[in-house]
Design a protein around this motif. Sequence first.
Motif, PDB file in Angstrom:
ATOM      1  N   ARG A 244      -3.291   0.578  -3.683  1.00  0.00           N
ATOM      2  CA  ARG A 244      -2.298  -0.235  -4.422  1.00  0.00           C
ATOM      3  C   ARG A 244      -2.590  -0.208  -5.761  1.00  0.00           C
ATOM      4  O   ARG A 244      -3.606  -0.301  -6.382  1.00  0.00           O
ATOM      5  CB  ARG A 244      -2.934  -1.818  -3.761  1.00  0.00           C
TER       6      ARG A 244
ATOM      7  N   ARG B  60      -4.735   5.670   1.114  1.00  0.00           N
ATOM      8  CA  ARG B  60      -3.948   4.631   0.737  1.00  0.00           C
ATOM      9  C   ARG B  60      -4.571   3.828  -0.503  1.00  0.00           C
ATOM     10  O   ARG B  60      -5.806   3.773  -0.803  1.00  0.00           O
ATOM     11  CB  ARG B  60      -4.128   3.410   1.848  1.00  0.00           C
TER      12      ARG B  60
ATOM     13  N   GLN C 203       0.896  -1.200   0.063  1.00  0.00           N
ATOM     14  CA  GLN C 203       0.194   0.128   0.002  1.00  0.00           C
ATOM     15  C   GLN C 203       0.967   1.312  -0.031  1.00  0.00           C
ATOM     16  O   GLN C 203       1.914   1.438   0.592  1.00  0.00           O
ATOM     17  CB  GLN C 203      -0.931  -0.011   1.193  1.00  0.00           C
TER      18      GLN C 203
ATOM     19  N   THR D 201     -12.615  -0.574   1.163  1.00  0.00           N
ATOM     20  CA  THR D 201     -11.821  -0.582  -0.126  1.00  0.00           C
ATOM     21  C   THR D 201     -12.637  -0.934  -1.234  1.00  0.00           C
ATOM     22  O   THR D 201     -13.641  -1.422  -1.497  1.00  0.00           O
ATOM     23  CB  THR D 201     -10.838  -1.807  -0.038  1.00  0.00           C
TER      24      THR D 201
END
Length: 130
Positions: A26, A24, A15, A105
């Motif tokens: 990815r 954050r 991350q 997420t």
Amino acid sequence: MTADFSVVELEDIAQEQFPESGNRHRKLTESLGCTEMRINTVTLAPGETTAPHAHEQQEEVYIALDGGVVEIEETRHEVSAGGVVRLGPDAIRSVRNDTDTEEQTWIMCGAPPLGTVDDFGQYRMPNDDN
């Protein structure tokens, strides 16, 4: 038949934080070997939101792993866990976590893959409109 595929586990991808917002994320594009789309995750802590933005030429699909809120053109839409949202390039959009305790997420896919893995493509903030 060609064996052109990739499998990644989110936990195996480091991350990072957006420099501007601290959100954050990815970067999955390179790890998956994607050439026709970009794909990232964004994880929001309670109360966090992404900056409203649009893209110059890129259509996006957002997948809410844990549910959440997507704001499109200043209208809020509740999205349940597993819900999918499609956004045309010009729509001003952001996602937000309105909970008090749970992280959320989102998987975000964009095509065509504009920009680079590092700069997240051509996008504009609402205040940039001329």
